[in-house]
Design a protein around this motif. Structure first.
Motif, PDB file in Angstrom:
ATOM      1  N   LEU A  46     -48.012   2.575  10.291  1.00  0.00           N
ATOM      2  CA  LEU A  46     -46.563   2.288   9.540  1.00  0.00           C
ATOM      3  C   LEU A  46     -45.520   3.411   9.454  1.00  0.00           C
ATOM      4  O   LEU A  46     -45.000   3.873   8.217  1.00  0.00           O
ATOM      5  CB  LEU A  46     -46.941   1.904   8.101  1.00  0.00           C
ATOM      6  N   PRO A  47     -45.072   4.035  10.364  1.00  0.00           N
ATOM      7  CA  PRO A  47     -44.250   5.230  10.199  1.00  0.00           C
ATOM      8  C   PRO A  47     -42.682   4.757   9.870  1.00  0.00           C
ATOM      9  O   PRO A  47     -42.404   3.669  10.197  1.00  0.00           O
ATOM     10  CB  PRO A  47     -44.159   5.787  11.553  1.00  0.00           C
ATOM     11  N   VAL A  48     -42.191   5.570   8.946  1.00  0.00           N
ATOM     12  CA  VAL A  48     -40.795   5.213   8.540  1.00  0.00           C
ATOM     13  C   VAL A  48     -39.860   6.668   8.675  1.00  0.00           C
ATOM     14  O   VAL A  48     -40.573   7.606   8.415  1.00  0.00           O
ATOM     15  CB  VAL A  48     -40.794   4.803   7.252  1.00  0.00           C
ATOM     16  N   ALA A  49     -38.944   6.382   9.056  1.00  0.00           N
ATOM     17  CA  ALA A  49     -37.922   7.734   9.489  1.00  0.00           C
ATOM     18  C   ALA A  49     -36.389   7.310   8.730  1.00  0.00           C
ATOM     19  O   ALA A  49     -35.990   6.269   9.257  1.00  0.00           O
ATOM     20  CB  ALA A  49     -37.768   8.482  10.523  1.00  0.00           C
ATOM     21  N   ASP A  50     -36.012   7.800   7.769  1.00  0.00           N
ATOM     22  CA  ASP A  50     -34.397   7.715   7.486  1.00  0.00           C
ATOM     23  C   ASP A  50     -33.924   8.864   7.224  1.00  0.00           C
ATOM     24  O   ASP A  50     -34.398   9.984   7.174  1.00  0.00           O
ATOM     25  CB  ASP A  50     -34.374   6.586   6.200  1.00  0.00           C
ATOM     26  N   VAL A  51     -32.483   8.779   6.716  1.00  0.00           N
ATOM     27  CA  VAL A  51     -31.684  10.093   6.852  1.00  0.00           C
ATOM     28  C   VAL A  51     -30.986   9.938   5.575  1.00  0.00           C
ATOM     29  O   VAL A  51     -30.325   8.686   5.382  1.00  0.00           O
ATOM     30  CB  VAL A  51     -30.768  10.333   7.857  1.00  0.00           C
ATOM     31  N   GLU A  52     -30.474  10.877   4.782  1.00  0.00           N
ATOM     32  CA  GLU A  52     -29.640  11.371   3.711  1.00  0.00           C
ATOM     33  C   GLU A  52     -28.741  12.057   4.090  1.00  0.00           C
ATOM     34  O   GLU A  52     -29.095  13.226   4.461  1.00  0.00           O
ATOM     35  CB  GLU A  52     -30.475  11.470   2.492  1.00  0.00           C
ATOM     36  N   THR A  53     -27.567  11.559   4.269  1.00  0.00           N
ATOM     37  CA  THR A  53     -26.413  12.667   4.556  1.00  0.00           C
ATOM     38  C   THR A  53     -25.481  13.035   3.476  1.00  0.00           C
ATOM     39  O   THR A  53     -25.048  12.040   2.676  1.00  0.00           O
ATOM     40  CB  THR A  53     -25.463  12.084   5.713  1.00  0.00           C
ATOM     41  N   HIS A  54     -25.073  14.252   3.090  1.00  0.00           N
ATOM     42  CA  HIS A  54     -24.297  14.805   2.207  1.00  0.00           C
ATOM     43  C   HIS A  54     -23.427  15.575   2.561  1.00  0.00           C
ATOM     44  O   HIS A  54     -23.506  16.415   3.557  1.00  0.00           O
ATOM     45  CB  HIS A  54     -25.184  15.659   1.276  1.00  0.00           C
ATOM     46  N   ARG A  55     -22.087  15.639   2.051  1.00  0.00           N
ATOM     47  CA  ARG A  55     -21.071  16.315   2.369  1.00  0.00           C
ATOM     48  C   ARG A  55     -20.670  17.424   1.154  1.00  0.00           C
ATOM     49  O   ARG A  55     -20.575  16.663   0.146  1.00  0.00           O
ATOM     50  CB  ARG A  55     -19.575  15.578   2.720  1.00  0.00           C
ATOM     51  N   VAL A  56     -20.551  18.737   1.441  1.00  0.00           N
ATOM     52  CA  VAL A  56     -20.626  19.490   0.482  1.00  0.00           C
ATOM     53  C   VAL A  56     -19.225  20.355   0.916  1.00  0.00           C
ATOM     54  O   VAL A  56     -18.994  20.474   2.236  1.00  0.00           O
ATOM     55  CB  VAL A  56     -21.674  20.607   0.363  1.00  0.00           C
TER      56      VAL A  56
END
Length: 276
Positions: free
Chosen positions: A176-186
């Motif tokens: 049950l593999p899951v991959a996701d991304v959180e992208t932040h701009r600093v």
């Protein structure tokens, strides 16, 4: 069996962290807050849990889930010359790795070792710095190296892309593999302000093949100028990308959902399309 190349120097990583003037770290705190939100959605009790992270002693020991509270055994991520952290004895229901995997030399082997310490139906949660992070700084230093020295040097560590990171879970045997991304701009006043913060966070160059001489003033000035030209907003401040890849995988167990066998469907796709 050949050994993976040693891209990262674990001892240098530990030295970088020890040299910091402060242990304040907004990236670590941001990622931990995200972890708390993710675990808060789980209807699950994790009786034996491990948290691996830099400055782990500064992080909370407990996190609430939808059905109770997780109490962590806390393990320092960068404690010496070895990539693999010193986990407590025994097996666990949950292992969380925050901001560690992006600086591990043998990532597939590391994940397999973590899987071996999880019980059946145990969960691995990983947050790692993703490949788009500091892309602006990487491009600025490439331009500066070409202009000043006529060639590129290894100044920014390579980082995984989410498509590759997700495949690592399957390679290590997780279900049950899951991959996701959180992208932040600093945003920063200029490139020098970003470089100063990276050094204060202990994020100086950890590569085994890093340049052994300090960057020259002319190189830094050229990099800052290239950064300003390519990544400045209308108010003059510059942007920096921070990408955090989240991975989740379960140790296989008979109670887990399984995909249907090929050919076991009772209705054909053709019949569905005809009805539409």
């Amino acid at each position: 069996m050949s050994q993976p190349p040693r891209l990262f120097d674990p001892a240098q990583l530990a030295r970088n962290l020890k040299r910091r003037p402060s242990r304040e770290n907004f990236v670590r705190d941001l990622v931990f807050d995200d972890l708390a939100d993710r675990l808060g959605a789980h209807m699950r009790n994790f009786a034996d849990a491990v948290l691996i992270a830099p400055d782990v002693d500064l992080l909370p020991e407990r996190v609430a889930t939808a059905s109770g509270t997780v109490s962590f055994h806390k393990v320092e991520a960068f404690a010496g010359d070895d990539d693999f952290p010193a986990l407590p004895e025994g097996n666990f229901d949950l292992i969380v790795s925050l901001l560690h995997l992006q600086a591990v030399n043998d990532v597939p082997g590391h994940m397999a070792r973590l899987r071996a310490r999880l019980r059946p139906d145990g969960l691995l949660l990983v947050a790692m710095i993703g490949g788009e992070s500091l892309s602006e700084l990487r491009e600025a230093f490439l331009a500066a190296d070409l202009a000043v020295a006529g060639g590129a040097s290894a100044r920014v560590a390579p980082m995984a892309q989410v498509r590759d990171a997700g495949a690592l879970l399957q390679r290590a045997g997780f279900a049950l593999p899951v991959a996701d991304v959180e992208t932040h701009r600093v945003r920063y006043a200029n490139a020098f302000a970003l470089m100063t913060e990276l050094k204060a966070l202990g994020a100086a160059n950890p590569l085994t093949d890093r340049p052994r001489r300090f960057a020259t003033k002319s190189l830094l000035t050229q990099a800052a100028a290239a950064y300003q030209e390519a990544s400045a907003d209308d108010d003059g401040r510059v942007r920096a990308t921070l990408e955090v890849i989240w991975l989740a995988g379960w140790v296989p167990h008979e109670s887990q959902q399984k995909p249907l066998r090929p050919g076991s469907a009772k209705v054909s796709l053709g019949d569905i399309l005809k009805k539409g």
